[in-house]
Scaffold this motif. Structure first.
Motif, mmCIF file in Angstrom:
data_model
loop_
_atom_site.group_PDB
_atom_site.id
_atom_site.type_symbol
_atom_site.label_atom_id
_atom_site.label_comp_id
_atom_site.label_asym_id
_atom_site.label_seq_id
_atom_site.Cartn_x
_atom_site.Cartn_y
_atom_site.Cartn_z
ATOM 1 N N ASP A 55 0.943 -1.600 0.230
ATOM 2 C CA ASP A 55 -0.133 -0.161 -0.361
ATOM 3 C C ASP A 55 1.086 1.393 -0.182
ATOM 4 O O ASP A 55 0.624 2.277 -0.643
ATOM 5 N N ARG A 56 2.097 1.319 0.482
ATOM 6 C CA ARG A 56 2.692 2.621 1.038
ATOM 7 C C ARG A 56 3.291 2.627 -0.230
ATOM 8 O O ARG A 56 4.227 4.158 -1.257
ATOM 9 N N LEU A 57 3.429 1.991 -1.162
ATOM 10 C CA LEU A 57 4.604 1.693 -2.272
ATOM 11 C C LEU A 57 3.145 1.990 -3.961
ATOM 12 O O LEU A 57 4.263 2.037 -4.497
ATOM 13 N N ASP A 58 2.246 1.840 -2.953
ATOM 14 C CA ASP A 58 1.561 1.897 -4.345
ATOM 15 C C ASP A 58 1.738 0.640 -5.502
ATOM 16 O O ASP A 58 1.383 0.878 -6.553
ATOM 17 N N VAL A 59 1.571 -0.348 -5.072
ATOM 18 C CA VAL A 59 1.216 -1.280 -5.564
ATOM 19 C C VAL A 59 0.435 -1.679 -5.854
ATOM 20 O O VAL A 59 -0.596 -1.863 -5.148
ATOM 21 N N PRO A 60 0.504 -2.241 -7.522
ATOM 22 C CA PRO A 60 -1.390 -2.345 -8.486
ATOM 23 C C PRO A 60 -1.719 -3.409 -7.365
ATOM 24 O O PRO A 60 -0.336 -4.516 -6.998
ATOM 25 N N MET A 61 -3.056 -3.526 -7.302
ATOM 26 C CA MET A 61 -3.476 -4.775 -6.787
ATOM 27 C C MET A 61 -3.529 -6.317 -7.533
ATOM 28 O O MET A 61 -2.804 -7.231 -6.804
ATOM 29 N N ARG A 62 -2.504 -6.060 -9.146
ATOM 30 C CA ARG A 62 -2.332 -7.218 -9.450
ATOM 31 C C ARG A 62 -1.511 -8.217 -8.553
ATOM 32 O O ARG A 62 -0.969 -9.350 -8.940
ATOM 33 N N GLU A 63 -0.369 -6.747 -8.503
ATOM 34 C CA GLU A 63 1.369 -7.085 -8.454
ATOM 35 C C GLU A 63 0.826 -7.619 -6.562
ATOM 36 O O GLU A 63 1.893 -8.402 -6.403
ATOM 37 N N ARG A 64 -0.166 -7.172 -5.913
ATOM 38 C CA ARG A 64 -0.252 -7.017 -3.999
ATOM 39 C C ARG A 64 -0.056 -8.297 -4.066
ATOM 40 O O ARG A 64 0.443 -9.349 -3.195
ATOM 41 N N ASN A 65 -0.931 -9.063 -4.864
ATOM 42 C CA ASN A 65 -1.167 -10.960 -4.854
ATOM 43 C C ASN A 65 0.222 -11.660 -5.638
ATOM 44 O O ASN A 65 0.228 -12.465 -4.743
ATOM 45 N N THR A 66 0.752 -11.701 -6.145
ATOM 46 C CA THR A 66 2.071 -11.531 -6.634
ATOM 47 C C THR A 66 2.656 -11.555 -5.545
ATOM 48 O O THR A 66 3.495 -12.614 -4.986
ATOM 49 N N LEU A 67 2.799 -10.785 -4.609
ATOM 50 C CA LEU A 67 4.308 -10.467 -4.027
ATOM 51 C C LEU A 67 3.583 -11.713 -2.445
ATOM 52 O O LEU A 67 4.312 -11.860 -1.711
ATOM 53 N N LEU A 68 1.977 -11.397 -2.311
ATOM 54 C CA LEU A 68 1.642 -12.343 -0.684
ATOM 55 C C LEU A 68 1.959 -13.914 -1.193
ATOM 56 O O LEU A 68 2.999 -14.353 -0.702
ATOM 57 N N LEU A 69 2.203 -13.882 -2.579
ATOM 58 C CA LEU A 69 2.482 -16.029 -3.307
ATOM 59 C C LEU A 69 4.239 -15.272 -3.047
ATOM 60 O O LEU A 69 3.996 -16.974 -2.737
ATOM 61 N N ALA A 70 4.624 -14.900 -3.654
ATOM 62 C CA ALA A 70 5.951 -14.874 -3.251
ATOM 63 C C ALA A 70 6.362 -14.928 -1.850
ATOM 64 O O ALA A 70 7.099 -15.950 -1.116
ATOM 65 N N ALA A 71 6.217 -14.443 -0.499
ATOM 66 C CA ALA A 71 5.789 -14.423 0.961
ATOM 67 C C ALA A 71 5.569 -15.561 1.189
ATOM 68 O O ALA A 71 5.808 -15.849 2.426
ATOM 69 N N GLY A 72 4.366 -16.677 0.180
ATOM 70 C CA GLY A 72 3.898 -17.686 1.312
ATOM 71 C C GLY A 72 3.001 -17.774 1.213
ATOM 72 O O GLY A 72 2.355 -18.248 2.132
ATOM 73 N N TYR A 73 1.980 -17.172 1.084
ATOM 74 C CA TYR A 73 0.795 -16.776 1.918
ATOM 75 C C TYR A 73 -0.434 -16.522 0.326
ATOM 76 O O TYR A 73 -0.121 -16.612 -1.081
ATOM 77 N N ALA A 74 -1.444 -16.921 0.689
ATOM 78 C CA ALA A 74 -2.563 -17.318 -0.622
ATOM 79 C C ALA A 74 -2.755 -15.894 -0.599
ATOM 80 O O ALA A 74 -2.950 -14.584 -0.239
ATOM 81 N N PRO A 75 -2.882 -15.357 -2.435
ATOM 82 C CA PRO A 75 -3.575 -13.746 -2.854
ATOM 83 C C PRO A 75 -4.918 -13.929 -2.478
ATOM 84 O O PRO A 75 -6.049 -14.052 -1.622
ATOM 85 N N ARG A 76 -4.916 -12.586 -2.108
ATOM 86 C CA ARG A 76 -6.087 -11.691 -1.160
ATOM 87 C C ARG A 76 -7.722 -11.579 -2.398
ATOM 88 O O ARG A 76 -8.011 -11.062 -1.904
ATOM 89 N N TYR A 77 -7.152 -10.695 -3.049
ATOM 90 C CA TYR A 77 -7.739 -10.223 -4.239
ATOM 91 C C TYR A 77 -8.094 -11.505 -5.454
ATOM 92 O O TYR A 77 -7.407 -11.742 -5.848
ATOM 93 N N ALA A 78 -9.467 -11.107 -5.546
ATOM 94 C CA ALA A 78 -9.997 -12.204 -6.239
ATOM 95 C C ALA A 78 -9.671 -11.271 -8.671
ATOM 96 O O ALA A 78 -9.200 -10.419 -8.372
ATOM 97 N N HIS A 79 -9.804 -12.215 -9.262
ATOM 98 C CA HIS A 79 -9.218 -11.838 -10.626
ATOM 99 C C HIS A 79 -10.706 -12.417 -11.223
ATOM 100 O O HIS A 79 -10.730 -12.657 -12.391
ATOM 101 N N THR A 80 -11.943 -11.507 -10.612
ATOM 102 C CA THR A 80 -13.339 -11.945 -11.377
ATOM 103 C C THR A 80 -13.081 -11.955 -13.251
ATOM 104 O O THR A 80 -13.084 -10.769 -13.137
ATOM 105 N N PRO A 81 -13.577 -12.642 -14.180
ATOM 106 C CA PRO A 81 -13.844 -12.354 -15.698
ATOM 107 C C PRO A 81 -14.766 -11.323 -15.792
ATOM 108 O O PRO A 81 -15.639 -11.451 -14.747
ATOM 109 N N MET A 82 -14.458 -10.317 -16.786
ATOM 110 C CA MET A 82 -15.711 -8.744 -16.345
ATOM 111 C C MET A 82 -17.072 -10.046 -16.957
ATOM 112 O O MET A 82 -18.347 -9.652 -16.685
ATOM 113 N N ASP A 83 -17.098 -11.089 -17.264
ATOM 114 C CA ASP A 83 -18.416 -11.882 -18.498
ATOM 115 C C ASP A 83 -19.101 -12.089 -16.819
ATOM 116 O O ASP A 83 -20.211 -13.207 -17.606
#
Length: 262
Positions: A55-83
């Protein structure tokens, strides 16, 4: 993924933002020693700390999931198809918003400028564009800057093109999107044909912002652009949506559009 990899990613984002470990520590209510340990892999950040730093680094939400995975945690944010059915209410709301803005042009795009929805004002501007550019998925940048798209009709193409490329550059500075990079490289390479009046002194106009000046059926229309995004999104798809509205920049444009709607 390992603690080292999340540390490397966090350091990359920190350096991209141009701030020191000490400054980041102050923003995140931590210590520069702890930030250093996280970046070097000597300390595993908690899930809360990963999200706080992101949040303090203004990381885009998609990349926040990547950071969580890299740290060994589950992704926090869903990525729901628009349809997807879950976004049905959102789609309906966007359609009502775009329809309510008519006769003025408005559209919704995703993070790579793929057109998600558009109103009849946009359809009007696209009249005469070749079918191969209108085949799904539509891309707003490609439609605007392609030499067979809207570009030949834009009276201030060089200025508008510069504005759009700078906009994409700012987005690329905030994200690591390879599709967006590929799109930028493509549209930046399009040839720019000479426009009527190139090299001649331009009469000053009382515009409040750089206008898009575009021809339609023998008329030169002028618009200023406004872009809106969603506050506090909790889904990657929603976070990357942008609503662009084109507001008439002079009375003649407003009158012309109203005449088409009547």
């Amino acid at each position: 993924m390992t603690m080292t990899s999340v540390g490397v990613l966090l350091r990359t984002w920190r350096e991209r933002r141009g701030i020191s470990q000490l400054e980041l520590a102050g923003r995140a209510d931590s210590s520069s020693r702890h930030i250093s340990f996280v970046e070097t892999g000597r300390s595993r950040p908690s899930e809360e700390m990963v999200l706080r730093l992101a949040d303090r680094l203004d990381v885009p939400m998609r990349e926040r999931n990547t950071l969580l995975l890299a740290a060994g945690y589950a992704p926090r944010y869903a990525h729901t198809p628009m349809d997807a059915p879950e976004l049905g209410v959102l789609r309906e709301s966007l359609e009502r918003l775009l329809t309510g803005y008519e006769p003025y042009p408005a559209l919704v795009v995703d993070g790579t400028y793929t057109v998600v929805a558009a109103n009849r004002g946009i359809t009007m501007l696209l009249e005469g564009v070749p079918e191969h550019l209108l085949a799904p998925p539509l891309n707003a940048m490609r439609l605007t800057l392609h030499p067979q798209g809207l570009a030949p009709r834009i009276r201030n193409l060089r200025e508008w093109r510069g504005h759009l490329l700078e906009q994409m550059q700012r987005q690329l500075a905030l994200s690591r999107s390879q599709p967006l990079r590929a799109l930028y490289d493509e549209v930046a390479a399009y040839p720019v044909a000479e426009q009527p009046g190139d090299g001649e002194p331009q009469e000053a106009a009382p515009y409040i912002a750089l206008p898009l000046r575009i021809e339609h059926d023998g008329h030169v229309l002028s618009f200023v652009s406004s872009i809106s995004t969603f506050n506090t999104p909790m889904d990657v798809t929603v976070a990357e949506l942008a609503i662009e509205t084109l507001l008439p920049a002079d009375p003649a444009t407003a009158k012309y559009l109203r005449s088409l709607a009547s």
